[in-house]
Design a protein around this motif. Structure first.
Motif, short mmCIF file in Angstrom:
data_model
loop_
_atom_site.label_atom_id
_atom_site.label_comp_id
_atom_site.label_asym_id
_atom_site.label_seq_id
_atom_site.Cartn_x
_atom_site.Cartn_y
_atom_site.Cartn_z
N HIS A 133 0.82 -1.21 0.00
CA HIS A 133 0.00 0.00 0.00
C HIS A 133 0.86 1.26 0.00
O HIS A 133 0.48 2.28 -0.59
N GLU A 166 -6.04 7.16 -2.75
CA GLU A 166 -5.89 5.82 -2.17
C GLU A 166 -6.84 5.63 -0.99
O GLU A 166 -7.42 4.55 -0.82
N SER A 167 -7.02 6.66 -0.19
CA SER A 167 -7.96 6.57 0.95
C SER A 167 -9.39 6.38 0.46
O SER A 167 -10.16 5.62 1.05
N ALA A 168 -9.75 7.07 -0.62
CA ALA A 168 -11.10 6.92 -1.18
C ALA A 168 -11.33 5.50 -1.66
O ALA A 168 -12.39 4.91 -1.42
N LYS A 170 -9.72 2.71 -0.69
CA LYS A 170 -9.75 1.79 0.44
C LYS A 170 -11.07 1.91 1.22
O LYS A 170 -11.63 0.90 1.66
N THR A 171 -11.56 3.12 1.40
CA THR A 171 -12.82 3.33 2.11
C THR A 171 -13.98 2.69 1.36
O THR A 171 -14.83 2.01 1.95
N ALA A 172 -14.02 2.90 0.05
CA ALA A 172 -15.09 2.31 -0.77
C ALA A 172 -15.03 0.80 -0.73
O ALA A 172 -16.06 0.11 -0.65
N PHE A 174 -13.71 -1.17 1.64
CA PHE A 174 -14.10 -1.69 2.95
C PHE A 174 -15.61 -1.62 3.13
O PHE A 174 -16.24 -2.56 3.62
N ASN A 175 -16.22 -0.53 2.69
CA ASN A 175 -17.67 -0.39 2.78
C ASN A 175 -18.38 -1.47 1.98
O ASN A 175 -19.36 -2.07 2.43
N TRP A 176 -17.87 -1.74 0.78
CA TRP A 176 -18.45 -2.77 -0.09
C TRP A 176 -18.30 -4.16 0.51
O TRP A 176 -19.20 -5.00 0.44
N THR A 188 -19.24 3.84 -5.44
CA THR A 188 -18.82 4.46 -4.19
C THR A 188 -17.50 5.20 -4.37
O THR A 188 -17.31 6.31 -3.85
N LEU A 192 -17.00 9.21 -3.66
CA LEU A 192 -15.99 9.71 -2.72
C LEU A 192 -14.99 10.65 -3.41
O LEU A 192 -14.59 11.67 -2.84
#
Length: 215
Positions: A133, A166-168, A170-172, A174-176, A188, A192
């Protein structure tokens, strides 16, 4: 002599990337089927028809090979960014390249991803995932800086912009993964990135993108 950063990949480099991708995919598949502990370098090499010595020319360990798919995705983002129209703003180009690269494979398979997520908890895998990462952000930051133009201010802000993207992602992801009824992963990511647009850093000195002549 350094290589032109925007030159198209030659046949040799494409073959090397294809070989690396094949070994990475085999490593991930074997780890999912047998467990990380049970996978040997010899097993991965045999699965793609190469010698362990050839494997070691590409990867330092089986863990690195398993995690290589993370960096592979970001390489696709970099290549997509190089192809974006010169008239786009930097953020428009980066967002479009990210969606294009991640969308090229369609929505991720939930079953495969759950296996990969469980492997992330394995002690021998943790360090490699962190390294992968970190490499992802660096690859994207270099691609952003390549497009924006080198300079002290741009170098810092390119790294920040890469971290935001990269944060967007990873966030999408994890949410999925944790929410069965969640919006599709790519939708998503798009949402974001659009919401992040108002807070992205400003890079100075952007020059028109020059693409190599195609023969």
């Amino acid at each position: 002599m350094p290589t032109d950063p925007v030159a198209p990949l030659g046949l040799r480099e494409r073959k090397k990337r294809a070989a690396r991708r094949a070994m990475s995919e085999a490593a991930l598949k074997l780890a999912a089927e047998k467990g990380v502990e049970q996978v040997r370098v010899e097993d991965i090499a045999s699965a793609v028809g190469v010698s362990p010595r050839t494997f070691n020319n590409y990867f330092s360990s089986k863990e690195e090979a398993i995690c290589s798919f993370i960096v592979e995705r970001q390489e696709r983002v970099r290549e997509a960014l190089r192809e974006r129209p010169a008239g786009e703003t930097l953020w428009e180009a980066v967002s479009a390249a990210t969606l294009e690269a991640y969308g090229s494979s369609g929505e991720p398979d939930r079953g495969t991803v759950k296996v990969a997520r469980s492997m992330m908890q394995h002690p021998s895998m943790h360090g490699e995932f962190l390294k992968a990462h970190a490499t992802v952000e660096q690859v994207l930051a270099e691609a952003i800086l390549e497009r924006a133009g080198a300079g002290p201010e741009n170098a810092l802000n390119a790294r920040l912009m890469a971290a935001i993207v990269e944060s967007a992602v990873k966030t999408a992801f994890f949410n999925w993964l944790v929410n069965e009824g969640a919006e599709p992963f790519l939708s998503t990511v798009e949402t974001l990135l659009r919401e992040a647009a108002s807070g992205v850093p400003s890079l100075t000195g952007r020059e028109p993108v020059k693409k190599p002549n195609k023969k």
